[in-house]
Design a protein around this motif. Structure first.
Motif, PDB file in Angstrom:
ATOM      1  N   ILE A 490       0.834  -1.200   0.000  1.00 29.50           N
ATOM      2  CA  ILE A 490       0.000   0.000   0.000  1.00 29.50           C
ATOM      3  C   ILE A 490       0.870   1.253   0.000  1.00 29.50           C
ATOM      4  CG2 ILE A 490      -1.655   1.347   1.375  1.00 29.50           C
ATOM      5  CD1 ILE A 490      -2.819  -1.351   2.335  1.00 29.50           C
ATOM      6  N   LEU A 491       1.936   1.226   0.798  1.00 32.02           N
ATOM      7  CA  LEU A 491       2.829   2.377   0.901  1.00 32.02           C
ATOM      8  C   LEU A 491       3.585   2.644  -0.394  1.00 32.02           C
ATOM      9  CD1 LEU A 491       4.436   1.893   4.443  1.00 32.02           C
ATOM     10  CD2 LEU A 491       3.172   3.911   3.713  1.00 32.02           C
ATOM     11  N   PHE A 492       4.113   1.578  -1.015  1.00 35.35           N
ATOM     12  CA  PHE A 492       5.071   1.770  -2.096  1.00 35.35           C
ATOM     13  C   PHE A 492       4.673   1.163  -3.441  1.00 35.35           C
ATOM     14  CE2 PHE A 492       7.886   2.101   1.715  1.00 35.35           C
ATOM     15  CZ  PHE A 492       8.259   3.421   1.523  1.00 35.35           C
ATOM     16  N   GLY A 493       3.523   0.507  -3.528  1.00 37.97           N
ATOM     17  CA  GLY A 493       3.108  -0.072  -4.808  1.00 37.97           C
ATOM     18  C   GLY A 493       2.982   0.983  -5.898  1.00 37.97           C
ATOM     19  N   THR A 494       2.287   2.080  -5.586  1.00 35.03           N
ATOM     20  CA  THR A 494       2.135   3.182  -6.534  1.00 35.03           C
ATOM     21  C   THR A 494       3.496   3.796  -6.869  1.00 35.03           C
ATOM     22  OG1 THR A 494      -0.052   3.663  -5.648  1.00 35.03           O
ATOM     23  CG2 THR A 494       1.004   5.403  -6.915  1.00 35.03           C
ATOM     24  N   PHE A 495       4.298   3.982  -5.864  1.00 35.54           N
ATOM     25  CA  PHE A 495       5.658   4.506  -6.018  1.00 35.54           C
ATOM     26  C   PHE A 495       6.446   3.665  -7.027  1.00 35.54           C
ATOM     27  CE2 PHE A 495      10.070   4.267  -4.784  1.00 35.54           C
ATOM     28  CZ  PHE A 495      10.440   5.549  -4.422  1.00 35.54           C
ATOM     29  N   GLN A 496       6.418   2.344  -6.882  1.00 30.79           N
ATOM     30  CA  GLN A 496       7.174   1.438  -7.759  1.00 30.79           C
ATOM     31  C   GLN A 496       6.635   1.483  -9.185  1.00 30.79           C
ATOM     32  OE1 GLN A 496       9.848  -0.145  -6.650  1.00 30.79           O
ATOM     33  NE2 GLN A 496       9.528  -1.103  -4.663  1.00 30.79           N
ATOM     34  N   PHE A 497       5.306   1.517  -9.322  1.00 24.93           N
ATOM     35  CA  PHE A 497       4.690   1.578 -10.651  1.00 24.93           C
ATOM     36  C   PHE A 497       5.173   2.823 -11.390  1.00 24.93           C
ATOM     37  CE2 PHE A 497       1.498   2.737 -13.734  1.00 24.93           C
ATOM     38  CZ  PHE A 497       1.025   1.545 -14.245  1.00 24.93           C
ATOM     39  N   ASN A 498       5.115   3.966 -10.729  1.00 26.27           N
ATOM     40  CA  ASN A 498       5.513   5.223 -11.361  1.00 26.27           C
ATOM     41  C   ASN A 498       7.004   5.254 -11.679  1.00 26.27           C
ATOM     42  OD1 ASN A 498       2.916   6.345 -11.285  1.00 26.27           O
ATOM     43  ND2 ASN A 498       3.193   7.053  -9.181  1.00 26.27           N
ATOM     44  N   ALA A 499       7.816   4.729 -10.777  1.00 25.27           N
ATOM     45  CA  ALA A 499       9.267   4.709 -11.017  1.00 25.27           C
ATOM     46  C   ALA A 499       9.587   3.863 -12.247  1.00 25.27           C
ATOM     47  CB  ALA A 499       9.987   4.167  -9.788  1.00 25.27           C
ATOM     48  N   ALA A 500       8.932   2.716 -12.390  1.00 22.27           N
ATOM     49  CA  ALA A 500       9.156   1.849 -13.550  1.00 22.27           C
ATOM     50  C   ALA A 500       8.729   2.536 -14.839  1.00 22.27           C
ATOM     51  CB  ALA A 500       8.398   0.529 -13.370  1.00 22.27           C
ATOM     52  N   GLN A 501       7.577   3.211 -14.790  1.00 20.78           N
ATOM     53  CA  GLN A 501       7.127   3.942 -15.978  1.00 20.78           C
ATOM     54  C   GLN A 501       8.120   5.034 -16.360  1.00 20.78           C
ATOM     55  OE1 GLN A 501       2.962   5.287 -15.530  1.00 20.78           O
ATOM     56  NE2 GLN A 501       2.569   3.921 -17.249  1.00 20.78           N
ATOM     57  N   ASN A 502       8.633   5.756 -15.390  1.00 20.86           N
ATOM     58  CA  ASN A 502       9.587   6.827 -15.672  1.00 20.86           C
ATOM     59  C   ASN A 502      10.860   6.302 -16.321  1.00 20.86           C
ATOM     60  OD1 ASN A 502       7.841   8.702 -14.556  1.00 20.86           O
ATOM     61  ND2 ASN A 502       8.804   8.659 -12.544  1.00 20.86           N
ATOM     62  N   LEU A 503      11.263   5.083 -15.950  1.00 23.84           N
ATOM     63  CA  LEU A 503      12.490   4.495 -16.492  1.00 23.84           C
ATOM     64  C   LEU A 503      12.250   3.734 -17.788  1.00 23.84           C
ATOM     65  CD1 LEU A 503      14.043   3.143 -13.183  1.00 23.84           C
ATOM     66  CD2 LEU A 503      14.987   4.957 -14.609  1.00 23.84           C
ATOM     67  N   GLY A 504      10.978   3.444 -18.081  1.00 24.06           N
ATOM     68  CA  GLY A 504      10.663   2.675 -19.278  1.00 24.06           C
ATOM     69  C   GLY A 504      10.950   1.196 -19.139  1.00 24.06           C
ATOM     70  N   VAL A 505      10.916   0.678 -17.912  1.00 28.92           N
ATOM     71  CA  VAL A 505      11.105  -0.758 -17.682  1.00 28.92           C
ATOM     72  C   VAL A 505       9.754  -1.379 -17.336  1.00 28.92           C
ATOM     73  CG1 VAL A 505      13.480  -0.482 -16.939  1.00 28.92           C
ATOM     74  CG2 VAL A 505      11.664  -0.398 -15.241  1.00 28.92           C
ATOM     75  N   PRO A 506       9.617  -2.699 -17.452  1.00 24.15           N
ATOM     76  CA  PRO A 506       8.316  -3.335 -17.212  1.00 24.15           C
ATOM     77  C   PRO A 506       7.789  -3.067 -15.794  1.00 24.15           C
ATOM     78  CG  PRO A 506       9.802  -4.861 -18.309  1.00 24.15           C
ATOM     79  CD  PRO A 506      10.624  -3.672 -17.914  1.00 24.15           C
ATOM     80  N   THR A 507       6.633  -2.456 -15.708  1.00 20.72           N
ATOM     81  CA  THR A 507       6.057  -2.157 -14.390  1.00 20.72           C
ATOM     82  C   THR A 507       5.695  -3.428 -13.648  1.00 20.72           C
ATOM     83  OG1 THR A 507       3.795  -2.006 -15.276  1.00 20.72           O
ATOM     84  CG2 THR A 507       5.099   0.024 -15.246  1.00 20.72           C
ATOM     85  N   GLN A 508       5.230  -4.452 -14.371  1.00 21.86           N
ATOM     86  CA  GLN A 508       4.820  -5.690 -13.703  1.00 21.86           C
ATOM     87  C   GLN A 508       5.990  -6.364 -13.009  1.00 21.86           C
ATOM     88  OE1 GLN A 508       3.066  -7.731 -17.029  1.00 21.86           O
ATOM     89  NE2 GLN A 508       1.007  -6.964 -16.599  1.00 21.86           N
TER      90      GLN A 508
END
Length: 576
Positions: A490-508
């Motif tokens: 809950i704390l960091f799931g959104t954080f990780q999703f956005n970080a992956a999108q910013n880097l262009g790596v697979p969010t999943q």
């Protein structure tokens, strides 16, 4: 990049949690309300959130937290029902009777039985239950806690029938418009997306966890054996590898075909029966039996207020889950009858998730919902009373009263213990999830990105292309400060999703690593360690336990980081 002042303000709630809980050693019931007040102040001053938006986000958080609490309540109720009926003693005796070798007992009771309990109940329950069982068998209490905390990492990500992923990710992502839109653009629903995340998480665990049962045994022989050596652990490497395979194969297949609800539960159940049957048939039994040294040679810090017993079913006293001393119960109960409630639970969970008419009925009745809370469009909350696993756990508990012929005293004791365990979590979870919802929804107030988006942007820009290596450590940090894989997600799931999108790596892949990291952090989560020590009478040895747990944590975090990089850049660089 966001202004430094905004970054510092966005960090304040997380810094407060770290300082108050970790450094000042205050419980979550004190820490989380303070963190919520700080998040409210930051949202109001820094992001211009209106009182209505702050209240609506907090209410949405309370809805999500209450769903978690309902699952945990039911799971703990069933667990204590089985303890009061004597079924748990019978189940434990069934496995402990296979061999007196402590290495075999660790594989069966810690890795497999502990994983099953995690899959059914979660939230720190395995260490609080398995630890006392090991002490009852004659393990030094300190050894019991260390191995009990180590053994079920693979199951934690899917604990309490998938709560970390279903509530910690799916529920939170469903309430985030930006993430929802990004997922829909890929032709996926949030449910399907999280199901894919669960496969990546299970894949990481299945590879990294191949040595997990061996590590549990090696920790015991190296730090608590008479010769302080891992050689006795190497002697049972075929057994630990077989146990891993018997668990990991159904575990991964369940994640792939059924999603995040059942991997730990079904993987551990199948692994238990396959491994136990193999041992009973005489295969993989060590040639020489291994045991701890004589009791008089044990250092004083190995044993606290509770003396280890001789056996869980014999005449000697054994340790109860609450740290007291009990004598084995459940005399005359067959092993099949003892297992029946958990078998019924697994069957009902499967049926209610795959039979569409029943699923529709459960999701359409007794649902408490509030759409557009306080007039804030798109911010909603719901409580699915019948569909959540908590209802199944409570139903099976009631059936168990009849199945195990329980008396009123035993029934009342199970409810009393459940209430005692759940009440402290209510305030902590309500305020923890409300804090996260404020951080997530702060971007609704104006032109600024939300607090978590700003933090993820900063982290991605600093770490750069190697960020996937650190994704699991972020999840581990969340579990360390919150004591829960679910709250970490809950704390960091959104954080990780956005970080992956910013880097262009697979969010999943990156979000999957977050889910694995949340499991890793449970090894050193302070109040998990305190709870595990308390039930064996060793409160005060937290530092010693955490130092030892840093060994498996370092291996698991490093191996997960490397594997995440491989998955993100070599195996599935084109995945979403």
């Amino acid at each position: 990049m966001a202004e430094a002042s905004l970054v510092l303000m966005a960090l304040l709630p997380l810094v407060a949690i770290t300082v108050i809980m970790v450094i000042l050693y205050q419980p979550a019931t004190v820490t989380m309300p303070i963190a919520w007040l700080i998040a409210v102040a930051v949202g109001f001053v820094g992001w211009g959130m209106s009182p209505e938006l702050l209240a609506a986000a907090s209410i949405a958080g309370v809805f999500t937290a209450t769903e978690i609490l309902w699952i945990v309540f039911g799971a703990i109720l069933l667990l204590y029902t089985l303890k009061e009926s004597g079924a748990f003693d019978v189940i434990n005796a069934g496995f402990s009777s296979i061999s007196d070798d402590r290495r075999v007992q660790v594989v069966l009771l810690v890795f497999l039985m502990g994983s099953f309990i995690e899959g059914a109940a979660g939230f720190g329950t395995p260490a609080a239950i398995v630890g006392p069982l090991l002490v009852g068998l004659g393990f030094p209490p300190l050894a019991a806690v260390v191995v009990a905390l180590t053994g079920n990492i693979m199951a934690i990500t899917f604990g309490a029938v998938g709560t970390p992923l279903i509530i910690g990710l799916e529920e939170v992502f469903s309430q985030n418009e930006a993430i929802n839109e990004a997922i829909r653009e890929q032709g996926l629903t949030v449910t399907a997306y999280v199901a894919d995340v669960s496969v990546w998480a299970a894949s990481i665990h299945a590879v990294v966890g191949i040595v997990l049962p061996f590590i549990g045994v090696a920790m015991m022989t190296r730090f608590f054996g008479e010769k302080r050596s891992i050689r006795p652990a190497l002697d049972v490497l075929p057994l630990t590898t077989f146990a891993w395979a018997s668990f990991a194969v159904p575990y991964w297949l369940t994640a792939y075909f059924l999603g995040p609800t059942f991997p730990a539960l079904l993987g551990a159940m199948i692994g238990l029966f396959v491994t136990a049957a193999t041992l009973r048939a005489g295969y993989l039994i060590p040639d020489e039996e291994w045991d701890f040294g004589p009791r008089e040679t044990w250092p004083s810090h190995w044993v606290g207020d509770i003396e280890p017993g001789e056996s869980v079913t014999g005449e000697e006293p054994t340790v109860a889950a609450d740290g007291g001393v009990v004598r084995a119960s459940g005399g005359g109960m067959s092993l099949g009858r003892a297992w029946a409630p958990y078998v019924l639970t697994a069957a009902l969970l499967v049926v209610t998730r795959v039979w569409t008419p029943l699923q529709t009925f459960l999701t359409s009745n007794l649902v408490i919902a509030w759409n557009d809370i306080l007039g804030i469009q798109g911010l909603s909350g719901s409580f699915r009373t019948l569909y959540l696993p908590g209802a199944i756990f409570v139903f099976v508990s009631v059936v168990t009263y009849w199945l195990h012929d329980m008396d009123r005293e035993g029934i009342a004791a199970s409810w009393k213990e459940t209430g005692r365990k759940i009440l402290p979590a209510v305030i902590a979870l309500w305020f923890a999830v409300a804090t996260v919802q404020i951080m997530i929804n702060s971007g609704r107030a104006g032109e600024l990105d939300s607090m978590l988006v700003i933090l993820s942007d900063l982290t991605a820009s600093i770490a750069g292309a190697v960020y996937p290596f650190f994704a699991a450590l972020v999840g581990a940090f969340g579990a360390f400060i919150a004591g829960s894989n679910t709250v970490s997600d809950i704390l960091f799931g959104t954080f990780q999703f956005n970080a992956a999108q910013n880097l262009g790596v697979p969010t999943q892949v990156v979000v999957g690593a977050q889910a694995v990291g949340g499991a890793i952090g449970n090894l050193v989560a302070i109040h998990n360690v305190v709870a595990a020590l308390a039930v064996v009478g060793l409160v005060g040895e937290e530092g010693r336990v955490i130092r030892l747990e840093l060994i498996p944590l370092s291996y698991y975090a490093a191996a997960t980081g490397i594997l995440t990089l491989v998955f993100a850049y070599l195996v599935a660089p084109g995945a979403f």
